[in-house]
Write an enzyme that holds these catalytic residues in place. Structure first.
Site, PDB file in Angstrom:
ATOM      1  N   HIS A   1       6.764  -4.517   6.475  1.00 42.14           N
ATOM      2  CA  HIS A   1       5.983  -4.218   5.528  1.00 42.14           C
ATOM      3  C   HIS A   1       5.861  -5.426   4.372  1.00 42.14           C
ATOM      4  O   HIS A   1       4.907  -5.677   3.768  1.00 42.14           O
ATOM      5  CB  HIS A   1       6.320  -3.135   4.669  1.00 42.14           C
ATOM      6  CG  HIS A   1       5.128  -2.563   3.353  1.00 42.14           C
ATOM      7  ND1 HIS A   1       3.844  -2.277   3.901  1.00 42.14           N
ATOM      8  CD2 HIS A   1       5.372  -2.403   2.381  1.00 42.14           C
ATOM      9  CE1 HIS A   1       3.299  -1.669   2.780  1.00 42.14           C
ATOM     10  NE2 HIS A   1       4.229  -2.268   1.771  1.00 42.14           N
TER      11      HIS A   1
ATOM     12  N   ASP B   1      -0.065  -3.973  -0.281  1.00 40.09           N
ATOM     13  CA  ASP B   1       0.229  -2.534  -0.434  1.00 40.09           C
ATOM     14  C   ASP B   1      -0.710  -1.958  -1.475  1.00 40.09           C
ATOM     15  O   ASP B   1      -1.960  -2.043  -1.323  1.00 40.09           O
ATOM     16  CB  ASP B   1       1.660  -2.717  -0.936  1.00 40.09           C
ATOM     17  CG  ASP B   1       2.083  -1.324  -0.908  1.00 40.09           C
ATOM     18  OD1 ASP B   1       2.403  -0.731  -0.076  1.00 40.09           O
ATOM     19  OD2 ASP B   1       2.292  -0.823  -2.273  1.00 40.09           O
TER      20      ASP B   1
END
Length: 321
Positions: free
Chosen positions: A292, A103
């Protein structure tokens, strides 16, 4: 089970909280977390890497946990975030390292590789691909592309706005971001909407996160979302600061992992397609049935891919060259 050591380092004008494990003489592997994660999101990778002989370093990034959280958005410029890690590496005497980021940790890792090609020998990134420096600030492009509709990064720009929503109930906000990220980021709605409106009032935790692990995430955000949100408020500054890096390629052996169901992958589809042009030594894998938070959702798969990649490019039992 490897125990984690905890250190508080005075580096780059802040206090940096750092967790470590593995043999003291092992080759260093730095694991950089993203938003709104915590150092513990890497615990399963850290333990596997430590067993393989690596020295694993996991900072609480600026704005999180016990690390300093300056109030000013400009204190979170990308090159400043890189400088935190560079100064910590200097402090520990690390001349040759592997850096892996997820991320927001991925852009820090990408840019450390550009800034430190001699020190950063091997690179890993997850979820956020490398697209190089755009011709103009990415925030300007986002404003044009999302005129009249909600975009979470645009929502984060005005200091105090997103904080007011997310800090009103930190536990609910964090549970929603961990369990329902796609709806939080990609739900179609007007530009003046809030981020978490119309989502579950009492969200459950995702299958990969139990209450004990969530408590660590929650403690990491005990001071609220302001510091983590400030990372998003420097797109124009980051563009200006990285002018000298324009056109540079990532030359290190690089592993990139992304979940097929990751909403960020949908947003970054164009960059994913052209990344190999900018990262000539790239190996990339899409993880099926994965979102994610891939290092937590599929730790065995991620660990296997990391082990294979590092065995070939950065073996833990050999002396750094």
């Amino acid at each position: 089970m490897h125990d984690f050591e905890h250190h508080l380092l005075a580096v780059n004008g802040i206090q940096l909280s750092l967790y470590s494990t593995g043999p003291a003489d092992g080759r260093p592997v730095w694991l950089l977390h993203g938003f709104p994660e915590c150092w513990y999101s890497w615990h399963q990778q850290a333990q596997a890497l430590a067993r393989a002989g690596y020295r694993v370093l996991i900072p609480e990034m600026r704005g999180y946990g016990q690390s300093s959280a300056p109030a000013e958005p400009e204190a979170y410029a990308l090159l400043t975030l890189c400088a935190d890690i560079q100064a910590a590496m200097d402090h520990l005497g690390h001349d040759h390292v592997c850096v892996i980021g997820h991320d927001w940790g991925a852009p820090v890792a990408w840019h450390l590789a550009l800034l430190e090609p001699q020190r950063v020998r091997v690179l890993g990134a997850m979820s956020v691909p490398f697209g190089g420096r755009p011709k103009r600030p990415a925030i300007d492009i986002m404003r044009e592309a999302n005129a009249g509709r909600f975009n979470y990064i645009l929502y984060f720009q005005e200091p105090g706005v997103a904080e007011a929503e997310l800090d009103a109930n930190i536990e609910r906000s964090l549970r929603l971001l961990l369990s329902d990220l796609g709806d939080a980021l990609l739900r179609e709605k007007p530009a003046d909407s809030r981020m978490l409106d119309e989502l579950d009032a009492d969200p459950a935790l995702p299958a990969w996160c139990d209450e004990a692990e969530f408590a660590i995430y929650r403690r990491t955000l005990a001071n609220g979302f302001r510091g983590p949100l400030n990372w998003y408020r420097n797109f124009a500054r980051n563009w200006q600061d990285t002018e000298s890096l324009a056109g540079r390629q990532i030359e290190q052996p690089t592993l990139f992992l992304v979940g097929e169901q990751d909403p960020v992958a949908r947003l970054e589809a164009y960059t994913l397609k052209r990344m190999a042009e900018l990262v000539p030594r790239l190996e990339q894998h899409r993880l099926g049935n994965c979102g994610h938070w891939l290092q937590s959702e599929q730790p065995a798969r991620v660990n296997a891919l990391l082990a294979d990649f590092l065995d070939r490019h950065y073996p833990g039992t050999k002396t750094p060259g």
